[in-house]
Scaffold this motif. Structure first.
Motif, PDB file in Angstrom:
ATOM      1  N   LEU A  13       0.825  -1.198   0.000  1.00 13.41           N
ATOM      2  CA  LEU A  13       0.000   0.000   0.000  1.00 13.41           C
ATOM      3  C   LEU A  13       0.862   1.252   0.000  1.00 13.41           C
ATOM      4  CD1 LEU A  13      -2.882  -0.760   2.501  1.00 13.41           C
ATOM      5  CD2 LEU A  13      -3.090  -0.288   0.091  1.00 13.41           C
ATOM      6  N   ALA A  21       0.861   9.365  -5.245  1.00 15.94           N
ATOM      7  CA  ALA A  21       1.055  10.723  -4.753  1.00 15.94           C
ATOM      8  C   ALA A  21       1.981  11.487  -5.671  1.00 15.94           C
ATOM      9  CB  ALA A  21       1.636  10.674  -3.349  1.00 15.94           C
ATOM     10  N   THR A  35     -10.917  14.207 -13.204  1.00 14.53           N
ATOM     11  CA  THR A  35     -12.260  13.691 -12.958  1.00 14.53           C
ATOM     12  C   THR A  35     -13.179  14.126 -14.072  1.00 14.53           C
ATOM     13  OG1 THR A  35     -12.699  15.640 -11.660  1.00 14.53           O
ATOM     14  CG2 THR A  35     -12.038  13.660 -10.491  1.00 14.53           C
ATOM     15  N   THR A  36     -14.351  13.536 -14.067  1.00 15.93           N
ATOM     16  CA  THR A  36     -15.309  13.863 -15.121  1.00 15.93           C
ATOM     17  C   THR A  36     -15.743  15.307 -14.994  1.00 15.93           C
ATOM     18  OG1 THR A  36     -16.937  12.931 -13.636  1.00 15.93           O
ATOM     19  CG2 THR A  36     -16.172  11.544 -15.440  1.00 15.93           C
ATOM     20  N   ALA A  37     -16.151  15.833 -16.071  1.00  9.58           N
ATOM     21  CA  ALA A  37     -16.505  17.252 -16.128  1.00  9.58           C
ATOM     22  C   ALA A  37     -17.645  17.560 -15.171  1.00  9.58           C
ATOM     23  CB  ALA A  37     -16.924  17.609 -17.564  1.00  9.58           C
ATOM     24  N   THR A  39     -17.098  18.880 -12.155  1.00  8.18           N
ATOM     25  CA  THR A  39     -16.587  19.035 -10.791  1.00  8.18           C
ATOM     26  C   THR A  39     -16.491  20.502 -10.455  1.00  8.18           C
ATOM     27  OG1 THR A  39     -15.181  17.205 -11.370  1.00  8.18           O
ATOM     28  CG2 THR A  39     -14.751  18.266  -9.280  1.00  8.18           C
ATOM     29  N   THR A 135     -10.824  28.321   2.668  1.00  6.91           N
ATOM     30  CA  THR A 135     -10.883  27.218   1.708  1.00  6.91           C
ATOM     31  C   THR A 135     -12.313  26.942   1.291  1.00  6.91           C
ATOM     32  OG1 THR A 135      -9.040  26.267   2.908  1.00  6.91           O
ATOM     33  CG2 THR A 135     -10.095  24.883   1.280  1.00  6.91           C
TER      34      THR A 135
ATOM     35  N   THR C 198     -22.008  15.774  -7.216  1.00 11.47           N
ATOM     36  CA  THR C 198     -21.541  16.673  -8.255  1.00 11.47           C
ATOM     37  C   THR C 198     -20.197  16.209  -8.793  1.00 11.47           C
ATOM     38  OG1 THR C 198     -22.530  18.384  -6.889  1.00 11.47           O
ATOM     39  CG2 THR C 198     -21.307  19.092  -8.827  1.00 11.47           C
ATOM     40  N   GLY C 199     -19.353  15.740  -7.856  1.00 14.47           N
ATOM     41  CA  GLY C 199     -18.045  15.264  -8.290  1.00 14.47           C
ATOM     42  C   GLY C 199     -18.147  14.068  -9.215  1.00 14.47           C
ATOM     43  N   SER C 201     -20.483  13.652 -11.213  1.00 13.07           N
ATOM     44  CA  SER C 201     -21.326  14.068 -12.343  1.00 13.07           C
ATOM     45  C   SER C 201     -22.739  13.566 -12.236  1.00 13.07           C
ATOM     46  CB  SER C 201     -20.742  13.579 -13.661  1.00 13.07           C
ATOM     47  OG  SER C 201     -19.671  14.355 -14.002  1.00 13.07           O
ATOM     48  N   ALA C 263      -7.657  -3.902  -0.707  1.00  9.00           N
ATOM     49  CA  ALA C 263      -6.734  -2.787  -0.501  1.00  9.00           C
ATOM     50  C   ALA C 263      -6.618  -1.944  -1.759  1.00  9.00           C
ATOM     51  CB  ALA C 263      -5.361  -3.320  -0.097  1.00  9.00           C
ATOM     52  N   LEU C 267      -7.505   1.942  -2.149  1.00  4.50           N
ATOM     53  CA  LEU C 267      -6.536   2.915  -2.645  1.00  4.50           C
ATOM     54  C   LEU C 267      -7.097   3.752  -3.781  1.00  4.50           C
ATOM     55  CD1 LEU C 267      -2.922   1.589  -2.893  1.00  4.50           C
ATOM     56  CD2 LEU C 267      -3.780   3.609  -1.760  1.00  4.50           C
ATOM     57  N   TYR C 271      -7.650   7.710  -3.767  1.00  2.04           N
ATOM     58  CA  TYR C 271      -7.003   8.610  -4.707  1.00  2.04           C
ATOM     59  C   TYR C 271      -7.985   9.619  -5.250  1.00  2.04           C
ATOM     60  CZ  TYR C 271      -5.048  10.350  -9.020  1.00  2.04           C
ATOM     61  OH  TYR C 271      -4.632  11.169 -10.018  1.00  2.04           O
ATOM     62  N   PHE C 272      -9.197   9.128  -5.522  1.00  6.80           N
ATOM     63  CA  PHE C 272     -10.149  10.034  -6.142  1.00  6.80           C
ATOM     64  C   PHE C 272     -10.869  10.937  -5.161  1.00  6.80           C
ATOM     65  CE2 PHE C 272      -9.929   9.359 -10.497  1.00  6.80           C
ATOM     66  CZ  PHE C 272      -9.643   8.023 -10.753  1.00  6.80           C
ATOM     67  N   GLN C 275     -10.084  14.658  -5.234  1.00 13.91           N
ATOM     68  CA  GLN C 275     -10.549  15.274  -6.476  1.00 13.91           C
ATOM     69  C   GLN C 275     -12.047  15.494  -6.443  1.00 13.91           C
ATOM     70  OE1 GLN C 275      -7.806  15.633  -7.780  1.00 13.91           O
ATOM     71  NE2 GLN C 275      -6.740  13.955  -6.825  1.00 13.91           N
ATOM     72  N   LEU C 276     -12.763  14.468  -5.974  1.00 13.09           N
ATOM     73  CA  LEU C 276     -14.207  14.545  -5.988  1.00 13.09           C
ATOM     74  C   LEU C 276     -14.741  15.546  -5.002  1.00 13.09           C
ATOM     75  CD1 LEU C 276     -15.250  10.810  -6.061  1.00 13.09           C
ATOM     76  CD2 LEU C 276     -15.370  12.448  -7.910  1.00 13.09           C
ATOM     77  N   PRO C 279     -11.958  21.239  -2.259  1.00  9.67           N
ATOM     78  CA  PRO C 279     -10.967  21.651  -1.267  1.00  9.67           C
ATOM     79  C   PRO C 279     -11.484  21.639   0.175  1.00  9.67           C
ATOM     80  CG  PRO C 279     -11.690  23.504  -2.588  1.00  9.67           C
ATOM     81  CD  PRO C 279     -12.271  22.296  -3.210  1.00  9.67           C
ATOM     82  N   PRO C 416      -5.272  21.826  -0.240  1.00  8.21           N
ATOM     83  CA  PRO C 416      -5.613  20.720   0.644  1.00  8.21           C
ATOM     84  C   PRO C 416      -5.705  19.393  -0.090  1.00  8.21           C
ATOM     85  CG  PRO C 416      -7.027  22.586   1.101  1.00  8.21           C
ATOM     86  CD  PRO C 416      -6.212  22.952  -0.094  1.00  8.21           C
ATOM     87  N   GLN C 417      -6.205  19.435  -1.333  1.00  8.59           N
ATOM     88  CA  GLN C 417      -6.275  18.182  -2.071  1.00  8.59           C
ATOM     89  C   GLN C 417      -4.894  17.570  -2.232  1.00  8.59           C
ATOM     90  OE1 GLN C 417      -7.977  20.941  -3.044  1.00  8.59           O
ATOM     91  NE2 GLN C 417      -9.543  20.427  -4.546  1.00  8.59           N
ATOM     92  N   ASP C 418      -3.914  18.421  -2.483  1.00  8.16           N
ATOM     93  CA  ASP C 418      -2.556  17.904  -2.635  1.00  8.16           C
ATOM     94  C   ASP C 418      -2.041  17.309  -1.354  1.00  8.16           C
ATOM     95  OD1 ASP C 418      -1.633  20.809  -4.589  1.00  8.16           O
ATOM     96  OD2 ASP C 418      -2.658  18.958  -5.162  1.00  8.16           O
ATOM     97  N   TYR C 421      -2.464  13.488   0.082  1.00  5.57           N
ATOM     98  CA  TYR C 421      -1.647  12.311  -0.218  1.00  5.57           C
ATOM     99  C   TYR C 421      -0.464  12.136   0.727  1.00  5.57           C
ATOM    100  CZ  TYR C 421      -4.603  12.401  -4.275  1.00  5.57           C
ATOM    101  OH  TYR C 421      -5.700  12.430  -5.078  1.00  5.57           O
ATOM    102  N   PHE C 424      -1.782  11.021   4.009  1.00  8.33           N
ATOM    103  CA  PHE C 424      -2.207   9.631   3.979  1.00  8.33           C
ATOM    104  C   PHE C 424      -1.010   8.704   4.033  1.00  8.33           C
ATOM    105  CE2 PHE C 424      -4.858   6.180   3.431  1.00  8.33           C
ATOM    106  CZ  PHE C 424      -4.429   5.370   2.389  1.00  8.33           C
TER     107      PHE C 424
END
Lengths: 449, 362, 598
Positions: A13, A21, A35-37, A39, A135, C198-199, C201, C263, C267, C271-272, C275-276, C279, C416-418, C421, C424
Motif C-alpha cells: 500500500l 502521490a 475527474t469527469t466534467a 466538478t 478554503t 456533483t463530483g 457528475s 486494498a 486505494l 485517490y479520487f 478530487q471529488l 478543497p 488541501p487536495q494535494d 496524499y 495519507f
C-alpha cells in the motif's frame, strides 16, 4: 503468520501510495482535472494555474491575468464573509457581519444583478479557522471578494488562500503590520497582493498612544502588559518602539495570560519598577482583574491605567474600577451618514453596534462593491468581472466612507486612520458617552506616517 | 524451650544500585537546586522588590493557594477511596461559583446585602455548597458508580466526559458571557495586621479556608463517617466485611468534596469577581496539581500542596526567573508551578506528605 | 466398572421466569428523560437547530432532536432485561409499549412544566435561552394549556414508539433503524453528499434528493434514501456475519487475494476522494489525517505501553516548530530554509530529544503522577513557545509564518487536495509501525510493562529503555503530524497547541478502540470529520463529546472497533454469560408473546 502478511500488505500500500502521490499530487498544485466534467473546481473559471515554485520563494503567483467571474443572467454577484462569530470574540465578528449585510442592502445591485452574501464563515480568530473558512469560500468559483477576517491571526492564512485563488480579501479589523507593511516602505512578511484593509495599522495606534502618554500626560516611565495574543503583543511592541523613540522609558514590559485571574504578583512587579502608567491593550475578563487589583496593590495608587479598543465595550466601562481610565481606539465616525447607519443597525438587530469596527466593515464592503461595479462589464445579459481589474481599481480609487477617505497604498492599507484617545470619566453604562469623550486625536500624518 | 530468641546480629546490608538513571536524577536534583538558589540570590540582592513587597507576594500566594487547597481536598478524597482522578471536580467548583454569583446578584438588590454582609455571605456560601454537593453526587451516581471495578483509565475518561458535559451545559444555560460579582463593601479595604497591611478579602479567604479544612480534618479523624471513609480508602473489601456500607460512604465522600468545592467557589467570587463557564478548568488542573504535590490521598497534603502551589506561582517568577533577567518573567508563572511539581516529585516521588507506596528503586 | 463419561447435553434445568420490567425503573427513566429534554431545550439546542430542515418542509431539526431524546429514553426504559443464567428469555409484549409510553409521558410532562414556567416567569435573566420563540417551538404554536397537553401526548406517543421497537422482529428492526439513521445522515451531511454527487457528475441526484445544493432533503428524497437503505440492510440482514466468516475460513492464498483486492479498491477510492470532494472536504480530511497520525502515536504510548500521557500536544508542537524553524525564511534565529523533506530527519531528532526530556523525569513515576506531570509538560511547552523570553527563537505570540509548501523533487503540494496524499502516506507509515510493533519484542515488552511493571522487570524487561523508547516513538509520530500541519497551514501560532488537542487525541483512541488501527481511524472520522461537517452543532460540539464519552464508557468502553483482546478483557462477565447461554438456553433470541401474556 498474520503479521507478515499484514506487513507485506501495508508495504505494498505504501509503495502504491507513493507512486500515486507523486503522479497525482505533483502537478504543481493544479486542481486535478482528471475527474469527469462538472466538478466544482475553484480554478476553472478563475483560470489561474499555480506554477511550480522553488523552495523558499515567497509569492507563489505572478501578477497578471487572474481570470474572470461570469455572472449569468438572473444570477447574483456573490461575496463572502469570514469573521469570528463564535467564542469569546464573537461580538467582534458578529458586529462586522451585520455591517456587511447593511452595506449590501444599501448598495443595491450591480448592473441589474443583485449582490448576495453567499458565505458567512467562522474564522474562530485563529489560523486553522481562517484557513478552513477561506478554503470553503473559494471552493465556490463565483465568489468575487471576501470581507474578513476579524483577527489578524486568521488573516495570515486566509489572505494567502483567498488571494492565491485570485479573489480579493478586505478586512475591517485586521491591524497587524505583518499583513501589509510597517508603513515606512517595508513589505510585511505575510503580505499578498489582493489583500486590503480599512482598519488602521497597529503601528499607528501604538504611536498614537505613546505620543499621548508622552506629550499630553507628560509621563516618561510606562509599563506595558499584553496577554500573549498576536494582536495585543503587536500593539505593545509598537507602543514601546514609539515611546522609546520619543524619549520615554519602558519601566517593565510584561505579560499575563488571557485566563489569568490573579494579577497581583504582576502588579507588584510593576509597582516595584516604578511605572507611572500601565498600558494594557488586552481583553475581558483579564482586563477586569487587572484594573481592579491595581487599586489594591501597594505602590500603584497614583498609577494611571490605559487600555485599547479590546476593552471599549459597555460591559467594561460600567465597572467601577475603570473610572478615569484612558482608552485608545479607532476614531468613532461622526456625522449624519454614520447616524443613519446606526439607526439601520438598531432597527435590524435590536441593539446598538457592539464593537469598534462596524463602520470599517461597512466601508470595506461598500468599497469592494463599488470597485466591482466600476469594472464589471456587461456581455449581453451576463456580467463579466475581471479579477485583476478589481484589484487595480481598489488600488487606484478613492472612496469616501464613514471612517474617512479611503485610498489603498501598494500594500493594502486603505485607511488614513485617526486614533482617538478617550477617557471614562465616570463609570458610564454608556459606551457611546465614553467614545465621545475624546481627549486627543491623532491622524497618520500627525504621527509621521 | 524458653530461650530468648536471639536474633542473629548480622547487620542487614542495603544493596544500593547506582544506575545511569539514578545518576541522572541526582544530577537533575543538584542542577535544579543550583538554578533556584542562584536565581533567588540574584533577585533578592538586586533589591528590586522591597521586603514588604516580598511579603505581599507571599500573602497573595497563600490566599490563592487556599482556594486551590479547598478544591484539592475534593480530588484527594475521591482519589483516596476510588483511586482515580475526578476531572469533573473543577466543574463542580465552577457550578458552585455560578450559584454563588446568582444568589449574590439577587441579594445585592435587597437591603440585606448592605446591612448584614455576614448573613448575606453565609447565604451565598450555603447556596454554593448545596449546588456543588448536588452536582457532585449526581455525577457520581450517573457516571462513576456503574464503573466501579473497571480498569483505571475508564473512569478517568468518563470524568473527562463529565467535565465537558457540565461545562457546556452551563454554557448553554447561562451563556458564555463573563459574570461580574457584585461588590461587598465591608470586604473592600485592608486590615492592619502586626504592622503590615493585608487586604480584607484575602483575610476572609484564608480564614474561611483554614476553618473548613480544620473542620474537615476533625470530621475525617473523629467522626464515624470519617472513620468509615478512611476504612474504605484503606481497603474497600475489608471495610465491607466489617459492615460498612461502601456505596453510601463513597457518596458521602463525593458530597463532602463537593461541599468544599462549593465553599471554594463562593470564596473565588470574593477574590476574583469575574466568572464564566470555563472558569473551573484551570483551577481544577491547579488543584489537582496541588493534590499530587502534597501527596495524593492525603488530606493535610492537599492543603499543604495547595498553599505551596499558590506560593510557587506567586513568588516563583519574581524570585527565581527575574534574577536571570528573563523578559516578561511573570508570563511564566505556570511554567514555574509545573516545574515545581516535577521537581518535588523527583525529590519525593509520592509528594510532600505522600506515603511511600512503592519500593524505592535505588 | 466402566465409567460413563457424559457428553454435555442440555440438562434439565429449571429456568425461572425473567421478572417483567419494573415500573419504578420506567418512572426513574421518565424523570431523567424529562430532565434531559428540559436541558436540551434550555441550553438552546432546540432553538439553534430549528431553522434547519431535515425533511423540507415538514421535519425541522430542533423538534426532531428533542423528540429523538424522548424516543431514546422510551427505548431504554422498554429494553428487555438481559437473559441471565438460570432464567428464561424475557417476554416482550404490550408491557414494553406501555413502559415506553409512561417514560415518554413523564418526559413530556417535564417539558410541559418548563413551558408553564416560561410563560409565568421571565427567566431570561438567568437562563438566556428561555425566550418566547422557544415557547412557540415547544408548544407547536398553541397557547399554554393546550401546548402542555399536546406535548405530553406527543411525548407519550413517541415513547411508546420507542418501546414498540422492541416488539419488531430482529431483521425488521435491524433494517428499519439504520435506514432511518441514513436518512438523517443524508440530510445533515447535505454538503458532503452534494459535493460527492456533483463530483461524480450525478447532478440529477442532487436535484432529486435535495431542495437545493446544500439544502434539506425533499420528501421524495427522504423516501428514496429510506427505501434504498432499508432494502440493503434487509438483504444484508442474514448474511453480515456470514460474509466475514466466509472470508476468514478461506484458504490462505485466496484470502490474501481478497485482501489485496480490497486494498487496491480502497486505494483507488482514496485517490479520487480529494478530487471529488473539493478543497473544503479535503481540508477536513487532511486535519483528520493529522489527528489520526498523532492518535496512532499516542496509541503506542497509552495503549501499548500503558503510559497515560496527557501532554502529547508538546510533541506535536515540537514537530510543528522544528519544521517551521528549519523551513521558513521568517524564522527569527535560525533560518536554514531547508525543504521540509530535508528537514524531516532533524525534526525527528528534535522530537526524539523532546521525548527523552519528557520521559526521563517520569521514569519512576506511577500512573496518575505520570498523567499530571505530562500534562504539565504540555502546558510548559505551549507557554514557553508563546513567551517573550524565547521569542527570538520561536517567534513568541506572533508565531512563525511564511512556511513554504511541501516539495518533493519537482512536485509541489499546496492545496488541501494535494496535502491529502502525503498525510495519507504518513498515516500508512504510522499504521505499519503500529502493527509491526505489536508483535515485535518491543511491543511485547511494552505490553508486559503495561500489565505489571514489577513482574515485567523480573522477567527481564528493561523498564527504563522501554519507557524511553515508547515516548520517543510516540514523539516522532506526533512530530510528523506537527510538521505537516505547519506546512499545510503555512504558519504556526502557539495557541494552536493547547491541552484540548491532547485530550481530543486521547478521546479518539479510547472511543475508537485502543490498540486497533481501524478503530482509531473511525474515531478520528467521528470526532474530527463529523463536527466540521455539521456546522449547527459546532456550538455544542464539546457537549456532545462529553455525553458521547460518558455513554461510550458506560456501554462500550473498549471503543467502536476494539482490538479483540481488549473487548474480552472488559466484558469478561458478559462473555461468560453468553457461553452459558450457548449450552443451556435458547440462542438469545427472545420471542414475542401475544398481547396480555406480558
Amino acid at each position: 503468520m498474520k503479521t507478515k502478511r499484514g506487513l507485506k500488505l501495508l508495504a505494498l500500500l505504501a509503495v502504491l501510495t507513493l507512486v500515486i502521490a507523486a503522479c497525482g499530487g505533483g502537478e504543481g498544485g493544479e486542481d486535478e482535472t482528471t475527474t469527469t466534467a462538472g466538478t466544482e473546481e475553484p480554478t476553472t473559471t478563475a483560470g489561474e494555474e499555480e506554477p511550480t515554485t522553488t523552495a523558499g520563494e515567497e509569492e507563489p503567483m505572478e501578477p497578471g491575468e487572474l481570470g474572470v467571474v461570469e455572472v449569468g443572467a438572473g444570477e447574483n454577484v456573490k461575496i463572502g464573509s469570514l469573521q469570528a462569530i463564535s467564542g469569546d470574540v464573537a461580538s467582534l465578528g458578529t458586529d462586522q457581519v451585520r455591517a456587511t449585510e447593511i452595506a449590501i442592502a444599501d448598495f443595491g445591485d450591480i448592473q441589474g444583478h443583485a449582490v448576495e452574501l453567499a458565505f458567512n464563515e467562522d474564522d474562530t480568530c485563529g489560523a486553522e479557522g481562517g484557513q478552513a473558512g477561506a478554503t470553503r469560500i473559494i471552493a465556490d468559483p463565483q465568489v468575487v471578494a471576501v470581507i474578513g477576517t476579524s483577527c489578524s491571526g486568521a488573516g495570515v492564512p486566509a489572505s494567502n488562500v483567498i488571494t492565491s485563488a485570485g479573489r480579493v480579501l478586505i478586512s475591517g479589523s485586521n491591524t497587524s503590520p505583518v499583513l501589509t507593511s510597517d508603513l515606512v516602505g517595508n513589505e510585511g512578511p505575510e503580505h499578498h497582493p489582493g489583500y486590503f484593509r480599512t482598519a488602521h495599522n497597529d503601528a499607528i495606534q501604538g504611536a498614537a498612544a505613546a505620543q499621548f502618554v508622552f506629550d499630553e500626560l507628560g509621563l516618561t516611565s510606562v509599563a506595558t502588559v499584553n496577554d500573549g495574543d498576536p494582536y495585543t503583543q503587536g500593539l505593545t511592541s509598537a507602543f514601546e518602539a514609539s515611546f522609546e523613540e520619543l524619549g520615554g522609558t519602558i519601566a517593565i514590559s510584561t505579560a499575563v495570560t488571557a485566563d489569568q485571574t490573579d494579577m497581583r504578583p504582576v502588579l507588584t512587579e510593576i509597582a516595584a519598577a516604578g511605572a507611572e502608567l500601565i498600558f494594557f491593550p488586552i481583553f475581558q475578563p483579564a482586563g477586569d482583574f487587572l484594573a481592579e487589583q491595581a487599586l489594591e496593590v501597594a505602590g500603584l495608587e497614583e498609577t494611571i491605567l490605559m487600555g485599547a479598543d479590546g476593552l471599549l465595550s459597555d460591559t467594561y466601562v460600567v465597572l467601577p474600577q475603570t473610572e478615569n481610565m484612558y482608552f485608545s481606539g479607532p476614531q468613532t465616525p461622526q456625522g449624519p451618514a454614520y447616524d443613519e447607519f446606526v439607526g439601520k443597525y438598531e432597527a435590524e438587530y435590536g441593539e446598538a453596534p457592539i464593537q469598534s469596527f462596524h463602520a470599517h466593515a461597512y466601508d470595506a464592503t461598500l468599497m469592494v462593491l463599488t470597485a466591482i461595479s466600476n469594472v464589471a462589464q456587461a456581455d449581453g445579459d451576463n456580467l463579466v468581472i475581471d479579477l485583476q481589474a478589481v484589484r487595480d481599481e481598489l488600488h487606484s480609487m478613492t472612496y469616501d466612507g464613514l471612517t474617512g477617505s479611503l485610498s489603498c497604498d501598494e500594500f493594502g492599507d486603505c485607511a488614513s486612520p485617526n486614533i482617538d484617545i478617550v477617557q471614562n470619566t465616570e463609570a458610564e453604562a454608556d459606551i457611546a458617552a465614553v467614545r465621545a469623550n475624546v481627549q486627543a486625536t491623532y491622524s497618520a500624518s500627525d504621527l509621521g506616517f | 524451650m524458653t530461650q530468648a530468641a536471639t536474633v542473629d546480629a548480622r547487620p542487614v546490608r542495603r544493596v544500593s544500585r547506582i544506575t545511569p538513571v539514578s545518576i541522572f536524577l541526582w544530577g537533575l536534583r543538584i542542577a535544579a537546586l543550583a538554578v533556584i538558589l542562584y536565581g533567588s540570590f540574584l533577585s533578592i540582592s538586586s533589591g528590586r522588590l522591597s521586603a514588604s513587597q516580598w511579603r505581599d507576594l507571599i500573602v497573595f500566594g497563600v490566599s490563592t493557594g487556599s482556594v486551590y487547597a479547598l478544591i484539592a481536598l475534593g480530588y484527594t478524597m475521591v482519589y483516596g477511596v476510588l483511586r482515580f482522578i475526578n476531572f469533573a471536580h473543577g466543574e463542580v467548583f465552577m457550578v458552585g461559583a455560578m450559584m454563588a454569583f446568582y444568589v449574590a446578584n439577587g441579594l445585592s438588590t435587597t437591603s440585606l446585602w448592605a446591612n448584614n454582609p455576614i448573613v448575606s455571605l453565609l447565604i451565598v456560601l450555603l447556596a454554593a455548597m448545596i449546588t456543588s454537593t448536588t452536582v457532585a453526587v449526581v455525577v457520581e451516581r450517573i457516571a462513576y458508580r456503574p464503573l466501579r471495578g473497571a480498569p483505571r483509565l475508564i473512569p478517568l475518561i468518563t470524568s473527562i466526559g463529565a467535565s465537558f458535559t457540565i461545562q457546556y451545559l452551563v454554557r448553554g444555560l447561562v451563556g458564555p458571557s463573563t459574570k461580574a460579582f457584585p461588590r461587598m463593601e465591608p470586604l473592600r479595604g485592608t486590615f492592619e495586621l502586626g504592622g503590615f497591611v493585608i487586604l480584607r478579602s484575602q483575610v476572609v479567604v484564608i480564614v474561611a479556608a483554614l476553618t473548613m479544612m480544620l473542620l474537615l480534618y476533625l470530621f475525617v479523624e473523629k467522626t464515624r463517617t470519617g472513620k468509615s471513609m478512611r476504612a474504605v480508602s484503606e481497603d474497600a473489601e475489608t471495610a465491607a466485611l466489617m459492615g460498612i456500607d461502601v456505596d453510601r460512604t463513597i457518596v458521602k465522600v463525593f458530597a463532602v468534596g463537593g461541599a468544599m468545592a462549593g465553599v471554594a467557589g463562593a470564596l473565588w467570587g470574593l477574590v476574583f469577581p469575574s466568572l464564566n463557564f470555563f472558569s473551573g478548568f484551570l483551577p481544577g488542573i491547579k488543584a489537582f496539581t496541588s493534590a499530587v504535590l502534597g501527596g495524593i490521598g492525603n488530606i493535610v497534603g492537599a492543603m499543604l500542596g495547595g498553599v505551596s502551589l499558590g506560593i510557587f506561582e506567586s513568588v516563583g517568577p519574581s524570585l527565581v526567573l527575574a534574577g536571570y533577567e528573563i523578559p516578561a518573567f511573570s508570563q511564566l508563572k505556570d511554567v514555574v508551578a509545573y516545574s515545581a511539581l516535577v521537581l518535588v516529585l523527583i525529590f519525593r516521588p509520592t509528594g510532600i506528605l505522600g506515603e511511600r507506596l512503592a519500593q524505592e528503586r535505588g | 466398572m466402566a465409567r460413563v463419561v457424559e457428553t454435555p447435553t442440555a440438562p434439565e434445568v429449571e429456568l425461572r421466569p425473567t421478572p417483567p420490567i419494573e415500573m419504578r425503573r420506567a418512572v426513574r427513566l421518565g424523570l431523567s428523560g424529562g430532565a434531559a429534554a428540559v436541558l436540551v431545550a434550555a441550553t438552546g439546542m432546540v432553538a439553534t437547530f430549528q431553522p434547519r430542515m431535515v425533511i423540507d418542509p415538514i421535519v425541522p431539526l430542533g423538534v426532531l432532536f428533542l423528540y429523538l431524546v424522548v424516543f431514546g429514553f422510551g427505548w431504554m426504559a422498554a429494553q428487555p432485561p438481559a437473559t441471565l443464567e438460570g432464567f428464561a428469555a424475557p417476554v416482550i409484549g404490550l408491557r414494553n409499549v406501555v413502559v415506553g409510553a409512561l417514560t415518554g409521558l413523564l418526559s413530556g410532562l417535564g417539558l410541559g412544566l418548563l413551558l408553564v414556567l416560561m410563560t409565568v416567569f421571565d427567566l431570561r435573566g438567568v437562563f438566556i435561552e428561555l425566550s418566547p420563540e422557544l415557547v412557540e417551538i415547544l408548544g407547536f404554536g398553541y397557547p399554554v394549556g393546550a401546548a402542555v397537553v399536546l406535548t405530553a401526548v406527543v411525548a407519550a406517543a413517541v415513547g411508546a414508539l420507542g418501546g414498540a421497537v422492541h416488539l419488531l422482529p430482529v431483521r425488521l428492526r435491524h433494517s428499519l433503524m439504520p435506514a432511518l439513521i441514513w436518512v438523517i445522515f443524508f440530510s445533515l451531511l447535505t454538503d458532503l453528499f452534494g459535493q460527492l454527487f456533483t463530483g461524480l457528475s450525478l447532478d440529477f441526484m442532487v436535484d432529486l434528493l435535495y431542495t437545493s445544493r446544500g439544502g434539506a432533503l425533499t420528501i421524495v428524497g427522504a423516501v428514496i434514501v429510506f427505501v434504498v437503505f432499508f432494502v440493503v440492510y434487509w438483504f444484508l440482514g442474514g448474511r453480515e456475519k456470514g460474509l466475514r466468516e466466509t472470508v476468514q475460513s478461506m484458504p490462505k492464498d485466496q484470502r490474501m487475494r481478497w485482501q489485496v483486492g480490497l486494498a487496491a479498491v480502497v486505494l483507488v477510492v482514496l485517490y479520487f476522494i480529494p478530487q471529488l470532494m473539493g478543497p473544503f472536504v479535503s481540508q477536513i480530511l487532511v486535519t483528520a489525517g493529522i489527528y489520526l497520525l498523532m492518535a496512532l502515536g499516542l496509541n503506542i504510548v497509552v495503549g501499548y505501553a500503558g503510559l497515560l500521557d496527557l501532554g502529547y500536544v508538546a510533541f506535536f508542537a515540537v514537530g510543528a516548530y522544528a519544521g517551521a524553524i528549519l523551513t521558513s525564511p521568517q524564522s527569527p534565529a535560525l533560518s536554514p530554509e531547508l525543504a521540509l523533506v530535508a528537514a524531516l530527519p532533524f525534526v525527528m531528532i528534535a522530537a526524539a530529544f523532546a521525548g527523552i526530556v519528557v520521559a526521563t523525569p517520569v521514569i519512576r513515576m506511577r500512573g496518575d503522577y505520570l498523567a499530571i506531570v505530562t500534562l504539565g509538560f504540555g502546558e510548559i511547552a505551549r507557554i514557553l513557545l508563546n513567551s517573550e523570553w524565547l521569542a527570538p527563537y520561536f517567534g513568541g505570540a506572533q508565531g512563525i509564518t511564511n512556511i513554504p509548501d511541501l516539495q518533493i523533487g519537482p512536485f509541489s503540494f499546496s492545496t488541501p487536495q494535494d496535502y491529502f496524499y502525503p498525510v495519507f502516506l504518513f498515516v500508512l507509515l504510522a499504521a505499519y509501525i503500529t502493527l509491526a510493533v505489536q508483535k515485535s519484542r518491543w511491543g511485547r515488552a511494552w505490553m508486559a510493562m503495561r500489565e505489571d511493571e514489577s513482574v515485567a522487570e523480573a522477567m527481564g524487561v528493561n523498564i527504563v529503555t522501554a519507557k524511553l523508547s515508547a515516548f520517543v516513538v510516540g514523539a516522532i509520530l506526533a512530530s510528523f503530524g506537527g510538521a505537516l500541519f505547519g506546512s499545510q497551514i503555512g504558519s504556526v501560532f502557539p495557541h494552536s497547541f493547547d491541552i484540548v488537542v491532547s485530550i481530543t487525541i486521547l478521546v479518539i483512541i479510547i472511543v475508537g478502540g485502543m490498540g486497533s488501527v481501524p478503530g482509531v481511524t473511525l474515531g478520528a472520522l467521528v470526532l474530527i470529520v463529523l463536527p466540521n461537517l455539521l456546522r449547527e452543532f459546532s456550538e455544542y460540539q464539546f457537549l456532545f463529546y462529553g455525553v458521547l464519552l460518558i455513554a461510550m464508557m458506560l456501554k462500550r468502553p473498549e471503543g467502536f472497533i476494539p482490538s479483540k483482546r481488549r473487548a474480552q478483557e472488559l466484558h469478561s462477565e458478559e462473555l461468560a454469560q453468553d457461553a452459558w447461554l450457548e449450552i443451556y438456553g435458547e440462542k438469545g433470541q427472545p420471542e414475542t408473546v401475544p398481547e396480555g401474556a406480558a
